[in-house]
Design an enzyme around this catalytic site. Structure first.
Site, PDB file in Angstrom:
ATOM      1  CG  ASP A  40      -1.953  -1.049   1.211  1.00  0.00           C
ATOM      2  OD1 ASP A  40      -1.864  -1.837   0.318  1.00  0.00           O
ATOM      3  OD2 ASP A  40      -2.848  -1.099   2.160  1.00  0.00           O
ATOM      4  CG  HIS A  65       2.367  -0.005   4.257  1.00  0.00           C
ATOM      5  ND1 HIS A  65       2.008  -0.941   4.951  1.00  0.00           N
ATOM      6  CD2 HIS A  65       1.276   0.771   3.955  1.00  0.00           C
ATOM      7  CE1 HIS A  65       0.776  -0.645   5.387  1.00  0.00           C
ATOM      8  NE2 HIS A  65       0.380   0.416   4.857  1.00  0.00           N
TER       9      HIS A  65
HETATM   10 ZN   LIG Z   1      -2.639   2.838   3.230  1.00  0.00          ZN
END
Ligand SMILES: [Zn+2]
Length: 210
Positions: free
Chosen positions: A25, A176
């Site tokens: 993400d 991430h």
């Molecule tokens: Zn996020």
């Protein structure tokens, strides 16, 4: 995908259930943090979903193009990474649909996966996602790589430990675009493979909304 966002076989006789879905993400941020992820995925012949933010795509369309060119899948993570669950429908629609447009503009493809930032949601978020043909998901296995200033920052092993502790067939793994995640990834994927897990091709996920 089931109701708790794990990946399950469409046909049990044809596909293994020991699979994981890899997701990254909050990008695309920088070449230096993105490239290790793309290189490692390539090395392991693994595909992932990159849930991107519109404002970052606007700043670095070339990075989004690179994700797409390397055969990875792009998902919608809202334009500004806000708490969508606190917003009404017009703002939610703007946040989601502007990402659909900019990703289409840059890659020629419209996203089919959506993950709300902070898993913050409401009826409007689910409705707008559905209106746009997006499969809504959060995650079922959090690497905690985002927990800055705590145990995980600059500690790739902690990310691996977090994922392995929560590992279950169909794990939808949240990571991430961060430097320590890039450092952890090769070893993480190797350990998953050693346990007999393979990586789900996001393109094989049934996105028809039932
Ligand atoms: Zn996020």
């Amino acid at each position: 995908m089931n109701k708790v966002y794990s990946i399950i076989p469409i046909d049990k006789t044809k596909s293994p259930d020991k699979v994981v879905l890899l997701t990254f993400d909050d990008g695309p941020k920088q070449e230096v943090t993105l490239k290790p992820l793309l290189d490692t995925l390539g090395k392991h012949h693994a595909k992932a979903i990159f849930f991107v933010n519109g404002y970052r795509v606007k700043a670095h369309p070339e990075l989004l193009k690179e994700i797409n060119d390397r055969g990875q899948v792009i998902g919608n993570h809202s334009y500004d990474h806000i708490m969508l669950g606190k917003e009404k429908e017009p703002k939610v629609r703007d946040q989601i649909e502007r990402v659909q447009s900019i990703v289409k503009e840059v890659t020629g493809k419209t996203p089919v996966f959506f993950r709300p930032p902070f898993a913050s949601s409401n009826d409007a978020v689910r409705k707008v996602a559905k209106d746009n043909g997006l499969l809504y998901m959060t995650w079922s296995n959090g690497s905690l790589d985002w927990a800055l200033g705590t145990k995980v920052q600059n500690k790739p092993q902690a990310i691996i430990d977090n994922v392995m502790k929560q590992l279950h067939p169909g794990s939808n793994i949240l990571m991430h675009e961060l430097p320590w995640t890039g450092q952890a990834l090769d070893s993480l994927l190797t350990q998953l493979e050693a346990k007999g897990y393979s990586f789900v091709d996001p393109n094989a996920i049934d996105v028809s909304l039932k």
